[in-house]
Design a protein around this motif. Structure first.
Motif, short mmCIF file in Angstrom:
data_model
loop_
_atom_site.label_atom_id
_atom_site.label_comp_id
_atom_site.label_asym_id
_atom_site.label_seq_id
_atom_site.Cartn_x
_atom_site.Cartn_y
_atom_site.Cartn_z
N PHE A 10 -9.90 0.83 -1.17
CA PHE A 10 -8.60 1.37 -1.54
C PHE A 10 -8.27 2.59 -0.68
O PHE A 10 -9.13 3.43 -0.42
CB PHE A 10 -8.58 1.75 -3.01
CG PHE A 10 -8.65 0.57 -3.94
CD1 PHE A 10 -7.52 -0.18 -4.22
CD2 PHE A 10 -9.85 0.21 -4.53
CE1 PHE A 10 -7.57 -1.28 -5.07
CE2 PHE A 10 -9.92 -0.88 -5.38
CZ PHE A 10 -8.78 -1.63 -5.65
N CYS A 50 -1.77 8.48 -2.30
CA CYS A 50 -1.02 7.70 -3.29
C CYS A 50 0.49 7.85 -3.08
O CYS A 50 0.97 8.90 -2.67
CB CYS A 50 -1.39 8.15 -4.70
SG CYS A 50 -0.65 7.11 -5.99
N LEU A 89 -1.78 4.18 -0.89
CA LEU A 89 -2.22 3.51 -2.09
C LEU A 89 -1.08 3.42 -3.09
O LEU A 89 -0.43 4.42 -3.39
CB LEU A 89 -3.39 4.28 -2.73
CG LEU A 89 -3.96 3.70 -4.02
CD1 LEU A 89 -4.66 2.39 -3.76
CD2 LEU A 89 -4.92 4.70 -4.68
N ASN A 146 -5.05 -5.45 -9.28
CA ASN A 146 -5.70 -4.21 -8.85
C ASN A 146 -6.74 -4.50 -7.76
O ASN A 146 -7.94 -4.30 -7.94
CB ASN A 146 -6.36 -3.53 -10.06
CG ASN A 146 -6.76 -2.10 -9.75
OD1 ASN A 146 -6.22 -1.46 -8.84
ND2 ASN A 146 -7.71 -1.57 -10.52
N GLU A 147 -6.24 -4.98 -6.64
CA GLU A 147 -7.06 -5.30 -5.48
C GLU A 147 -6.39 -4.72 -4.23
O GLU A 147 -5.17 -4.52 -4.21
CB GLU A 147 -7.22 -6.81 -5.32
CG GLU A 147 -7.97 -7.49 -6.46
CD GLU A 147 -9.44 -7.12 -6.50
OE1 GLU A 147 -9.97 -6.65 -5.46
OE2 GLU A 147 -10.07 -7.30 -7.57
N PRO A 148 -7.19 -4.45 -3.18
CA PRO A 148 -6.60 -3.83 -1.98
C PRO A 148 -5.43 -4.59 -1.39
O PRO A 148 -4.51 -3.98 -0.84
CB PRO A 148 -7.79 -3.79 -1.01
CG PRO A 148 -8.98 -3.67 -1.89
CD PRO A 148 -8.67 -4.53 -3.09
N MET A 181 -2.65 -3.29 -3.60
CA MET A 181 -2.60 -1.84 -3.80
C MET A 181 -2.45 -1.06 -2.50
O MET A 181 -1.96 0.07 -2.50
CB MET A 181 -3.84 -1.37 -4.54
CG MET A 181 -3.95 -1.87 -5.97
SD MET A 181 -2.70 -1.15 -7.07
CE MET A 181 -3.29 0.54 -7.21
N ASN A 182 -2.88 -1.63 -1.38
CA ASN A 182 -2.80 -0.92 -0.10
C ASN A 182 -1.53 -1.29 0.65
O ASN A 182 -1.26 -2.47 0.91
CB ASN A 182 -4.00 -1.27 0.78
CG ASN A 182 -5.28 -0.60 0.31
OD1 ASN A 182 -5.26 0.33 -0.49
ND2 ASN A 182 -6.41 -1.07 0.82
#
Length: 275
Positions: free
Chosen positions: A12, A16, A94, A261-263, A266-267
């Motif tokens: 991650f 943010c 993020l 909720n995985e890269p 989320m990325n």
């Protein structure tokens, strides 16, 4: 380019999207709320490098939807290298959980995590918390949102004493944003483009319609920068951001989606220019 061979899918990112709110307000010399996440130091440092001790007096936020860091890496040579070479700063970012549009833009423009600003699922209520727009207006500045109708940005920031330009098509939105820059009435302009997200859901994150949308997103950002350079360069210090909300992934079938909720979801990636 700050992307490893796996395009940011192994872990991650650290910065943010909640930090965008205070960053924008600091650039404009407006006062953030104490609850907002801290600003992004790299953005402020780059602005200082470009403008010295003077603040920005214009910020233009270009918000394409759902462009993941892994998409940026996968298509870097084809689409994004031109974007990166025409910007001053690229930052892996993020998102917040769940990575769906109203939740993420609620966080990006409030500086708060979803549990605090109140949108925690794919719903589009009007935010009652203090946002970037409230702080900008409180500083005596003018703000405008340009968005396609029914989309999150067109709904969750309503009921402020600001201007909303809501249209049926992305082209109408882009044309209006160009008009606003030419007319030079707003300190903060937020332009939302839904096209990559729209086609990603209906084809796949790597389908031809989605890739065509990526190409258009890059072209629109560069067109905004060129217009700002021609219209504002000798009049204003401007920060222009390419700022998606979250990423995406392919489902078990062919279609694209997001919300885990995985890269991959989320990325994302933000780029900044200072003109």
């Amino acid at each position: 380019m700050i992307i490893d061979k796996n395009y940011g899918l192994d872990g991650f990112n650290k910065i943010c999207i909640t930090q965008v709110a205070t960053t924008v307000l600091t650039l404009l010399g407006a006062t953030p709320d104490a609850q907002m996440a801290p600003p992004i130091p790299d953005v402020l440092s780059k602005a200082h490098e470009k403008f010295g001790d003077e603040k920005c007096d214009r910020v233009v936020m270009y918000n394409p939807d759902a462009i993941a860091l892994w998409i940026y890496g996968k298509y870097y040579k084809k689409y994004f290298s031109r974007l990166e070479t025409n910007t001053d700063l690229m930052l892996p970012m993020l998102s917040v959980f769940p990575p769906v549009t109203p939740v993420c833009f609620g966080s990006m423009y409030s500086g708060l995590q979803p549990a605090v600003h109140g949108i925690q699922s794919y719903t589009k209520p009007v935010l009652k918390c203090l946002t970037v727009f409230d702080a900008v207006l409180g500083a005596g500045k003018k703000a405008a949102i340009v968005s396609t109708e029914g989309d999150s940005i067109s709904l969750i920031f309503l009921e402020r004493d600001m201007d909303y330009f809501i249209y049926k098509t992305v082209k109408e939105c882009n044309d209006k944003a160009a008009e606003l820059i030419k007319n030079d009435e707003y300190d903060l302009v937020v332009l939302y483009n839904t096209d990559y997200d729209y086609w990603m859901h209906r084809s796949s994150p790597t389908g031809l319609p989605a890739k065509n949308a990526l190409k258009k997103n890059v072209a629109e950002y560069l067109a905004l920068k060129e217009l700002i350079q021609s219209e504002w360069k000798d009049k204003h210090h401007t920060a222009l951001a390419f700022a998606p909300d979250h990423g995406c992934h392919r489902t078990a079938g062919i279609l694209g989606t997001h919300g885990i909720n995985e890269p991959c979801d989320m990325n994302t990636v933000h780029l900044w220019s200072f003109v």
